[in-house]
Write a protein that holds these residues in place. Structure first.
Motif, mmCIF file in Angstrom:
data_model
loop_
_atom_site.group_PDB
_atom_site.id
_atom_site.type_symbol
_atom_site.label_atom_id
_atom_site.label_comp_id
_atom_site.label_asym_id
_atom_site.label_seq_id
_atom_site.Cartn_x
_atom_site.Cartn_y
_atom_site.Cartn_z
ATOM 1 N N UNK A 435 0.603 -1.205 -0.141
ATOM 2 C CA UNK A 435 0.116 -0.043 0.026
ATOM 3 C C UNK A 435 0.899 1.304 0.151
ATOM 4 N N UNK A 436 2.046 1.049 0.106
ATOM 5 C CA UNK A 436 2.954 2.354 -0.250
ATOM 6 C C UNK A 436 4.321 1.934 -0.967
ATOM 7 N N UNK A 437 4.672 2.680 -1.974
ATOM 8 C CA UNK A 437 6.043 2.613 -2.421
ATOM 9 C C UNK A 437 6.845 3.564 -2.236
ATOM 10 N N UNK A 438 8.107 3.459 -1.875
ATOM 11 C CA UNK A 438 9.163 4.617 -1.361
ATOM 12 C C UNK A 438 10.351 4.302 -2.215
ATOM 13 N N UNK A 439 10.897 5.504 -2.915
ATOM 14 C CA UNK A 439 12.198 5.412 -3.507
ATOM 15 C C UNK A 439 12.991 6.375 -3.045
ATOM 16 N N UNK A 469 6.253 0.523 -11.912
ATOM 17 C CA UNK A 469 5.581 0.367 -10.663
ATOM 18 C C UNK A 469 5.012 1.525 -10.194
ATOM 19 N N UNK A 470 5.759 2.572 -9.995
ATOM 20 C CA UNK A 470 5.225 3.946 -9.689
ATOM 21 C C UNK A 470 3.926 4.411 -10.548
ATOM 22 N N UNK A 471 4.122 4.264 -11.816
ATOM 23 C CA UNK A 471 3.346 4.695 -12.746
ATOM 24 C C UNK A 471 2.020 3.817 -12.630
ATOM 25 N N UNK A 472 2.398 2.518 -12.397
ATOM 26 C CA UNK A 472 0.957 1.612 -12.163
ATOM 27 C C UNK A 472 0.454 2.091 -11.084
ATOM 28 N N UNK A 478 -5.478 2.628 -3.238
ATOM 29 C CA UNK A 478 -4.895 2.116 -2.105
ATOM 30 C C UNK A 478 -3.367 2.041 -2.228
ATOM 31 N N UNK A 479 -2.729 2.453 -3.300
ATOM 32 C CA UNK A 479 -1.365 2.437 -3.298
ATOM 33 C C UNK A 479 -0.811 3.865 -3.459
ATOM 34 N N UNK A 480 -0.237 4.309 -2.394
ATOM 35 C CA UNK A 480 0.200 5.587 -2.462
ATOM 36 C C UNK A 480 1.940 5.520 -2.653
ATOM 37 N N UNK A 481 2.589 6.571 -2.919
ATOM 38 C CA UNK A 481 3.979 6.528 -3.086
ATOM 39 C C UNK A 481 4.600 7.677 -2.619
ATOM 40 N N UNK A 482 6.016 7.624 -2.463
ATOM 41 C CA UNK A 482 6.929 8.818 -2.050
ATOM 42 C C UNK A 482 8.280 8.363 -2.682
ATOM 43 N N UNK A 483 8.926 9.683 -3.155
ATOM 44 C CA UNK A 483 10.241 9.739 -3.697
ATOM 45 C C UNK A 483 10.991 10.717 -3.123
ATOM 46 N N UNK A 512 13.645 13.737 -13.598
ATOM 47 C CA UNK A 512 12.805 12.818 -13.708
ATOM 48 C C UNK A 512 11.590 12.836 -14.111
ATOM 49 N N UNK A 513 10.840 12.161 -14.915
ATOM 50 C CA UNK A 513 9.547 12.443 -15.577
ATOM 51 C C UNK A 513 8.358 11.829 -14.836
ATOM 52 N N UNK A 514 8.756 10.813 -14.002
ATOM 53 C CA UNK A 514 7.905 10.117 -13.054
ATOM 54 C C UNK A 514 7.587 10.466 -11.608
ATOM 55 N N UNK A 515 6.257 10.961 -11.467
ATOM 56 C CA UNK A 515 5.820 11.473 -10.182
ATOM 57 C C UNK A 515 5.483 10.449 -9.082
ATOM 58 N N UNK A 516 6.043 10.778 -7.888
ATOM 59 C CA UNK A 516 5.462 10.215 -6.666
ATOM 60 C C UNK A 516 4.327 11.068 -6.044
#
Length: 622
Positions: A435-439, A469-472, A478-483, A512-516
């Motif tokens: 439920x959370x991705x962190x880069x 994975x961040x784009x998907x 339900x999946x959030x992300x942090x960069x 970088x062109x991909x958002x978190x």
């Protein structure tokens, strides 16, 4: 028999007469009506269940704030009004037999003999949400007539005690989002903890499928600008009575209360402090979700954000900073159950390994604290770096930096479907594995599809498309992300790419062109990982946030604070971590030196001071 009943009535304390005497055939909704007395709901149980039910209320004090109970050897209801005909509203009861409601009663007169072997519990119902709404300037939107507003059974389990095992019941009010903060402060001023909601946002996060179908009462409709806000309900006691399957039990009818003389023990407004004043913060749009935290905790986390945002490399990162990104990222992580962390920026393309010392320490420090909070943690890295990171994790466990192993995964991409299959069970977007991705200092894809280091050198041949994975995740509820980044070419920095192109050297190429969802900016990315761990410590040591996390049920999580302190980043642990990287010939990002430095700056003197500052902020008392 009639003469006996008359004699019995004359001998009973006036408190218990208030339960037995009223027989008028009208029903009144007394929720929100006090008139100088304190309203309460009543549960009457066999004496054999009394101790267990008292413990159940103490373990679930949010929905079941116990005011008093009758003594074990005396048949009486404690501290009720002394003149029931004038000072009490006619109560109405539900009768339960073996967990089944078998009818409603206007008095308990016919059960006088059975009541001698029963104990009466009084639960506080004095918090008046309608009054709070009026103070904020919101008109009452309760259902028409004498019905009470809807309450819902959730899928959140109360803390189980003996025979008592039931779901939490909540009541809901739709609140315009621009009134949320003010309402929360008013309700907590009026009722202390009891005035604090336990959930703000999507009802499905509580397991409620349809607000139009409450389990008790009638629904209150939401308007387009409204946010559903949920409070714990004393109607949880009805579910508790059902669960224990007592041969005979009684409860107040939903919406009807007994008026008592018991003293109100809630915190008055004058006693509210920065540690207890709540703030509301929006952390997710899909699903809609807000979190609550104390003003004191917010102040500390903002100080962390300010501290890590210094720019030792003079890269211009101050222009990338967005306020409260660290706060929102840590709040989102605090609610997460399973977190996927990624790192790796292979800037030294002429060496083996090409990794740098910035990234892995921050990722491991965050992983260690997530483990301490009981969350599932995994890491995803480039296939070519799998062996390196496996050895790093093994060594950190041996040296006590990590408590236990973190699973190391790889993803080499292919399609959107492949990314979704990686993130979700059986590829089903309704069942995400994380439920959370962190880069943290992870190479991020630029607008032209390539990956660049700070010098504009294309390193795409060394990087797997973990960006997918961040784009998907952006399309999976339900999946959030942090960069976390320090130069603009890191995964997640797409959120601030306009500022990167304008203010960072080579930004027009490397950005970088991909958002978190959240972009945490730090002078060194490791510092961002440390700050996230420290922010999680602050949040989970905060009573206001802790109560919101546990939905006001079960013991306070602050009991684990000592273990959390040990899980924080420390100079000793980070020195060990950097030493492990040196052993595996991982180099400093700027200088390329294999030694105790990160981004060209010595560990001792620069990074040790930063770690100590973050620890001091996290553990200081406000």
């Amino acid at each position: 028999m009639a003469a006996f009943i008359l004699h019995l009535k004359s001998c009973l304390p006036s408190a218990i007469r208030s339960l037995i005497l009223p027989k008028k055939a009208y029903i009144r909704n007394t929720s929100g009506m006090a008139g100088g007395l304190q309203p309460a709901s009543v549960v009457v149980l066999p004496r054999s269940l009394a101790l267990a039910f008292k413990s159940f209320c103490q373990a679930n004090s949010g929905p079941l704030p116990l005011l008093s109970q009758s003594e074990q050897d005396k048949w009486m209801l404690p501290a009720l009004g002394t003149a029931p005909e004038a000072r009490t509203v006619c109560p109405q009861f539900r009768k339960y037999e073996f967990g089944v409601c078998t009818g409603g009663l206007t008095s308990l007169e016919d059960y006088a003999e059975q009541l001698k072997d029963m104990v009466t519990f009084v639960l506080d119902c004095s918090f008046s949400l309608e009054r709070a709404l009026g103070i904020v300037g919101l008109s009452r939107r309760n259902p028409a007539g004498l019905s009470h507003a809807g309450a819902y059974k959730t899928t959140v389990p109360c803390a189980t005690v003996a025979e008592f095992c039931c779901p939490l019941v909540v009541t809901m009010r739709p609140i315009p989002k621009d009134k949320l903060e003010r309402l929360l402060q008013v309700t907590c001023s009026m009722a202390g903890e009891q005035g604090q909601p336990i959930h703000i946002g999507d009802p499905e996060l509580l397991g409620i499928k349809a607000l139009s179908k409450p389990d008790y009462g009638n629904c209150v409709e939401c308007q387009p600008e409204d946010v559903p806000v949920f409070w714990p309900s004393q109607l949880t006691s009805l579910e508790a009575v059902i669960s224990c399957k007592a041969a005979l039990a009684f409860t107040s009818m939903p919406g009807c209360t007994v008026m008592t003389h018991l003293k109100d023990s809630k915190t008055p407004a004058s006693c509210l402090t920065p540690k207890t004043v709540p703030e509301v913060h929006h952390i997710s749009q899909d699903p809609l979700h807000y979190s609550i935290v104390s003003a004191a905790a917010v102040q500390k986390i903002r100080k962390l954000e300010e501290t890590i945002a210094i720019d030792p490399g003079n890269r211009g990162i101050g222009h990338l900073l967005c306020k409260d990104e660290l706060l929102k990222a840590s709040l989102s992580l605090s609610h997460a159950h399973s977190v996927l962390v990624t790192t790796g920026l292979p800037t030294h393309f002429n060496h083996k390994p090409p990794e740098e010392t910035d990234g892995p320490p921050g990722a491991i420090a965050l992983g260690a604290f997530l483990q301490a909070l009981g969350k599932n943690v995994s890491m995803v890295v480039d296939q070519r770096a799998l062996s390196l990171h496996t050895k790093l994790v093994e060594d950190t466990v041996k040296q006590g930096v990590l408590k236990s192993q973190i699973p190391i995964l790889t993803y080499q991409g292919g399609s959107v479907k492949d990314a979704q299959a990686f993130l979700c069970k059986d590829g089903d977007p309704k069942s995400p594995r994380f439920d959370h991705l962190v880069a943290i200092e992870r190479a991020g894809r630029a607008a032209d599809g390539n990956y660049y280091n700070a010098r504009k050198v294309n390193i795409k041949h060394l990087v797997d498309p973990i960006d997918d994975l961040f784009l998907a995740a952006q399309k999976i509820p339900g999946i959030s992300s942090t960069g976390v980044g320090d130069g603009g070419n890191e995964l997640g920095m797409g959120k601030v790419k306009k500022a990167i192109k304008r203010h960072i050297r080579n930004g027009d190429v490397i950005a970088c062109d991909v958002e978190a969802d959240f972009a945490v900016i730090a002078g060194v990315s490791n510092w961002g990982g440390y700050a996230l761990a420290c922010a999680l410590y602050i949040l989970n040591s905060c009573e206001v946030h802790g109560r919101y996390l546990r939905k006001a049920i079960g013991p306070s999580r602050a009991l684990g604070e000592q273990n959390w302190t040990q899980a924080l980043p420390s100079i000793t642990k980070e020195e060990k971590m950097l030493g492990i990287l040196v052993q595996h010939k991982v180099r400093s990002g700027v200088s390329g030196i294999v030694g105790m430095e990160v981004d060209g700056m010595p560990f001792h003197g620069v990074h040790t001071k930063m770690i100590q500052k973050l620890l001091d902020i996290s553990t200081e008392h406000v």
